[in-house]
Structures are given as C-alpha cells and as structure tokens.
Write a protein that holds these residues in place. Structure first.
Motif, short mmCIF file in Angstrom:
data_model
loop_
_atom_site.label_atom_id
_atom_site.label_comp_id
_atom_site.label_asym_id
_atom_site.label_seq_id
_atom_site.Cartn_x
_atom_site.Cartn_y
_atom_site.Cartn_z
N ARG A 35 -14.59 13.14 4.18
CA ARG A 35 -14.49 13.51 2.77
C ARG A 35 -14.33 15.02 2.60
N ASN A 36 -15.09 15.78 3.38
CA ASN A 36 -15.01 17.24 3.26
C ASN A 36 -13.61 17.76 3.59
N PHE A 37 -12.98 17.16 4.56
CA PHE A 37 -11.60 17.55 4.85
C PHE A 37 -10.70 17.26 3.65
N MET A 38 -10.91 16.10 3.03
CA MET A 38 -10.07 15.77 1.86
C MET A 38 -10.32 16.74 0.72
N MET A 39 -11.58 17.21 0.60
CA MET A 39 -11.91 18.10 -0.50
C MET A 39 -11.33 19.49 -0.33
N GLN A 40 -10.94 19.83 0.90
CA GLN A 40 -10.32 21.15 1.08
C GLN A 40 -8.80 21.07 1.05
N MET A 41 -8.26 19.87 0.95
CA MET A 41 -6.80 19.73 0.94
C MET A 41 -6.19 20.29 -0.34
N LYS A 42 -5.07 20.95 -0.16
CA LYS A 42 -4.34 21.49 -1.31
C LYS A 42 -3.03 20.74 -1.46
N ARG A 43 -2.56 20.72 -2.70
CA ARG A 43 -1.26 20.12 -2.98
C ARG A 43 -0.20 20.72 -2.06
N GLY A 44 0.58 19.86 -1.42
CA GLY A 44 1.63 20.34 -0.53
C GLY A 44 1.23 20.38 0.94
N ASP A 45 -0.08 20.28 1.23
CA ASP A 45 -0.50 20.22 2.63
C ASP A 45 0.11 18.99 3.29
N LYS A 46 0.40 19.15 4.59
CA LYS A 46 1.10 18.07 5.31
C LYS A 46 0.12 17.20 6.10
N ILE A 47 0.47 15.93 6.19
CA ILE A 47 -0.42 14.95 6.82
C ILE A 47 0.33 14.14 7.87
N LEU A 48 -0.28 14.06 9.06
CA LEU A 48 0.23 13.12 10.06
C LEU A 48 -0.37 11.75 9.74
N PHE A 49 0.47 10.78 9.55
CA PHE A 49 0.02 9.42 9.21
C PHE A 49 -0.14 8.63 10.51
N TYR A 50 -1.38 8.32 10.85
CA TYR A 50 -1.71 7.75 12.16
C TYR A 50 -2.09 6.28 12.03
N HIS A 51 -1.49 5.46 12.86
CA HIS A 51 -1.84 4.04 12.90
C HIS A 51 -2.90 3.79 13.97
N SER A 52 -4.05 3.31 13.55
CA SER A 52 -5.11 3.00 14.51
C SER A 52 -5.32 1.49 14.58
N SER A 53 -6.00 1.07 15.64
CA SER A 53 -6.29 -0.36 15.84
C SER A 53 -5.06 -1.21 15.62
N ALA A 54 -3.98 -0.84 16.27
CA ALA A 54 -2.72 -1.53 16.04
C ALA A 54 -2.06 -1.87 17.38
N LYS A 55 -0.99 -2.63 17.30
CA LYS A 55 -0.23 -2.94 18.50
C LYS A 55 0.32 -1.64 19.09
N GLU A 56 0.88 -0.81 18.21
CA GLU A 56 1.35 0.50 18.62
C GLU A 56 0.52 1.57 17.95
N ILE A 57 -0.28 2.25 18.75
CA ILE A 57 -1.19 3.27 18.22
C ILE A 57 -0.51 4.63 18.30
N GLY A 58 -0.58 5.37 17.21
CA GLY A 58 -0.03 6.72 17.23
C GLY A 58 0.41 7.19 15.85
N VAL A 59 1.11 8.34 15.84
CA VAL A 59 1.55 8.92 14.58
C VAL A 59 2.84 8.22 14.14
N ALA A 60 2.82 7.65 12.95
CA ALA A 60 3.93 6.83 12.48
C ALA A 60 4.85 7.58 11.53
N GLY A 61 4.37 8.70 10.99
CA GLY A 61 5.20 9.45 10.05
C GLY A 61 4.44 10.58 9.40
N ILE A 62 5.03 11.08 8.33
CA ILE A 62 4.48 12.25 7.65
C ILE A 62 4.26 11.94 6.17
#
Length: 149
Positions: A35-62
């Motif tokens: 939560r604290n990380f989310m509270m410091q996020m600013k508009r426009g900050d970039k996020i790695l979208f990560y798939h966990s507990s999946a057949k293919e684990i890893g970063v799936a996009g932005i």
DNA sequence: GCCAACGTTGGC
DNA sequence: GCCAACGTTGGC
C-alpha cells in the motif's frame, strides 16, 4: 518519474483484461508495504505488469498510473472477496491507484530470463522470500526489461 | 512487547 | 499439491 512492478494472477486479472478495460483500479491490496508503494505513486509513473502463479510467470507488459491513490472501498464491502472486517465502513486504511494500459509484450519476459540477467539481480521479486505484490524498480531495471522485449 | 500459531503467497 | 518464507493475530 518512478517505476514499479505490480503482481497479478492472470487467472484473476491479466494484462489482456487491462488491455480490454483500458483503465482499471488496483483494488484488494491488503499489505501495508505494498500500500505504501501505491501511496507514493504519481500520475504517469510506469508499471511492470507481472503475472504470478501462472503457466508463464514473468512481466507481461507495461501500465501507467492514471490516478493517484484513493480509498479502496472494496475493504468496506462485506460481499467483496477483499472485505476487511477489522475496519469501519469508510476507513481509508486501504488505498488503491488507477492504472492505464500501455502495452502488452509479444512474449512474456519470464522470471527465468530475469534471473539470468545480471543487471536485474537486485530486483525485489528475485530476493529470497519476497512476496510483496507492489515493489519499486529502478529506471535502469525498467529499461533493461523493455530492451529484452 | 514477545512469540507461537495461523493464513497467505507464489515458485516449483 | 508442496512447502518455505513471510505478515498478522492474539494470548500472556
């Protein structure tokens, strides 16, 4: 600008779901550090979208922060799976951000590949026992991942 | 304030 | 499905 990594189980919410919706609030986080990380996020900050507990684990996009933190009302809803019975209705203890779809990688950048990349060895997701669903990454790490696409 | 018990996460 | 690692809870 800052950079983050957010985990999601694709069976629950995947990069394709975000692509379809264009924007989505990121509700259900019930961990203070995340939560604290989310509270410091600013508009426009970039996020790695990560798939966990999946057949293919890893970063799936932005994704990108489209709205800065605001109270996560799902914590007050007894019918919601992330309902928190310990807090009062209206308690802003849990917060969320809204994120916007940016891109989906043609192929997932797998956890295995990330582990093999020495520039990425300090990433939080690689640290032993790390279970945080929201972590920060450095600009270099972010760009390195982009270059692995 | 300590710490055992418990629930959850997430890679394998 | 297993299990190590972690956060949270609650009795004391």
């Amino acid at each position: 600008m800052n950079y983050y990594l957010m985990k999601s189980e694709p069976d629950c919410f995947s990069i394709d779901d975000l692509k379809k919706k264009k924007v989505s609030s990121w509700d259900g986080v019930r961990n203070y550090q995340a939560r604290n990380f989310m509270m410091q996020m600013k508009r426009g900050d970039k996020i790695l979208f990560y798939h966990s507990s999946a057949k293919e684990i890893g970063v799936a996009g932005i994704a990108e922060v489209s709205k800065e933190h605001f109270p996560d009302h799902t914590a007050w809803d007894p019918k919601n799976e992330h309902f928190d019975s310990r807090i009062k209705n209206g308690d802003p203890r849990w917060q969320m951000v809204e994120v916007k779809f940016v891109k989906k990688f043609p192929e997932i950048i797998t956890l295995e590949k990330i582990k093999q990349t020495k520039e990425l060895k300090n990433m939080s997701i690689l640290q032993k026992g790390s279970r945080l669903s929201v972590t920060s990454v450095t600009q270099k790490e972010f760009e390195k991942i982009l270059n692995m696409e």
